[in-house]
Write an enzyme that holds these catalytic residues in place. Structure first.
Site, PDB file in Angstrom:
ATOM      1  N   ASP A   1       0.866  -1.168   0.000  1.00 59.36           N
ATOM      2  CA  ASP A   1       0.000   0.000   0.000  1.00 59.36           C
ATOM      3  C   ASP A   1       0.913   1.232   0.000  1.00 59.36           C
ATOM      4  OD1 ASP A   1      -2.262   1.715   0.595  1.00 59.36           O
ATOM      5  OD2 ASP A   1      -1.573   1.705   2.690  1.00 59.36           O
ATOM      6  N   LEU A   2       0.398   2.412  -0.271  1.00 61.07           N
ATOM      7  CA  LEU A   2       1.224   3.638  -0.235  1.00 61.07           C
ATOM      8  C   LEU A   2       0.956   4.480   1.024  1.00 61.07           C
ATOM      9  CD1 LEU A   2       1.100   4.705  -4.020  1.00 61.07           C
ATOM     10  CD2 LEU A   2       2.995   3.610  -2.787  1.00 61.07           C
ATOM     11  N   ASP A   3      -0.245   5.098   1.122  1.00 62.43           N
ATOM     12  CA  ASP A   3      -0.534   5.987   2.256  1.00 62.43           C
ATOM     13  C   ASP A   3      -0.425   5.252   3.599  1.00 62.43           C
ATOM     14  OD1 ASP A   3      -1.142   7.934   0.383  1.00 62.43           O
ATOM     15  OD2 ASP A   3      -3.302   7.957   0.790  1.00 62.43           O
TER      16      ASP A   3
ATOM     17  N   SER B   1      -2.774   0.551  -4.435  1.00 61.13           N
ATOM     18  CA  SER B   1      -3.222   1.718  -3.675  1.00 61.13           C
ATOM     19  C   SER B   1      -4.587   2.187  -4.157  1.00 61.13           C
ATOM     20  CB  SER B   1      -2.197   2.850  -3.840  1.00 61.13           C
ATOM     21  OG  SER B   1      -2.752   4.073  -3.411  1.00 61.13           O
ATOM     22  N   ARG B   2      -5.373   2.737  -3.215  1.00 64.60           N
ATOM     23  CA  ARG B   2      -6.696   3.259  -3.566  1.00 64.60           C
ATOM     24  C   ARG B   2      -6.712   4.780  -3.655  1.00 64.60           C
ATOM     25  NH1 ARG B   2     -10.908   0.637   0.450  1.00 64.60           N
ATOM     26  NH2 ARG B   2     -12.303   1.737  -0.979  1.00 64.60           N
TER      27      ARG B   2
ATOM     28  N   LYS C   1      -9.602  -3.379  -2.996  1.00 68.66           N
ATOM     29  CA  LYS C   1      -8.267  -3.870  -3.366  1.00 68.66           C
ATOM     30  C   LYS C   1      -8.248  -5.274  -3.970  1.00 68.66           C
ATOM     31  CE  LYS C   1      -5.270  -0.652  -1.173  1.00 68.66           C
ATOM     32  NZ  LYS C   1      -4.078  -0.337  -0.402  1.00 68.66           N
TER      33      LYS C   1
ATOM     34  N   ASP D   1      -1.725  -0.752   5.999  1.00 64.96           N
ATOM     35  CA  ASP D   1      -2.065  -0.287   7.352  1.00 64.96           C
ATOM     36  C   ASP D   1      -3.563  -0.371   7.638  1.00 64.96           C
ATOM     37  OD1 ASP D   1      -2.177   2.042   5.394  1.00 64.96           O
ATOM     38  OD2 ASP D   1      -3.296   2.805   7.119  1.00 64.96           O
TER      39      ASP D   1
HETATM   40 MG   LIG Z   1      -2.826   2.972   3.688  1.00 61.21          MG
END
Ligand SMILES: [Mg+2]
Length: 160
Positions: free
Chosen positions: A12-14, A69-70, A100, A123
């Site tokens: 994931d990114l964020d 990533s969303r 996802k 996360d």
């Molecule tokens: Mg995240």
């Protein structure tokens, strides 16, 4: 997990790779003369501290790395991957605001790697739940710490 060695590691990114939500930032981001990433007000943005080291080591170990990533601001997400100089680590990059399981279906279709040979770090427990239903091995990242090499080692080399 069964005795299947993972081939692909997906991130994931964020709040996993970087400690902020792209969709909530004051954009556009800019890169200053010292290669620091800054928002319109000059506030500096960075990756979580161990991310560069972790991506470098994993790529040296020949894992295929990918992003799921969303983030809704897809253009800015790609821009940041380039500004932080990490885009080149990822063979597959799936960024769009869907459930996802869609990202993973495409990762599977593009790579032909089965779900049980994928590992996913995120996360958000909702993403972890929906992706683990596919048979992907999922690991929850603490959003205040982000991705650490220790977290990766714990799973990939539990004896070390
Ligand atoms: Mg995240």
């Amino acid at each position: 997990m069964e005795n299947v060695k993972p081939k692909m590691i997906v991130f994931d990114l964020d709040l996993t790779i970087w400690p902020f939500h792209v969709d909530q930032c004051m954009k556009p981001f800019q890169l200053d003369c010292l290669k620091k990433v800054k928002d319109v007000y000059g506030n500096e943005y960075s990756l979580f501290p161990e991310v560069l080291d972790a991506l470098f080591k994993l790529s040296k170990e020949n894992y295929i790395l990918a992003v799921a990533s969303r983030i809704e601001d897809i253009t800015t997400a790609y821009l940041l991957l380039n500004f932080f100089n990490i885009a080149h680590y990822f063979t597959y990059i799936e960024i769009y605001p869907y459930n996802k399981s869609v990202h993973f279906k495409w990762l599977n279709l593009k790579s032909c790697i089965p779900y049980n040979q994928m590992v996913f770090y995120d996360d958000d427990v909702r993403n972890i739940r929906c992706v683990s239903k596919l048979g992907v091995h999922t690991l929850l990242v603490q959003s205040n710490i982000g991705l650490s090499y220790k977290l990766i080692q714990t799973f990939l080399n539990p004896d070390k």
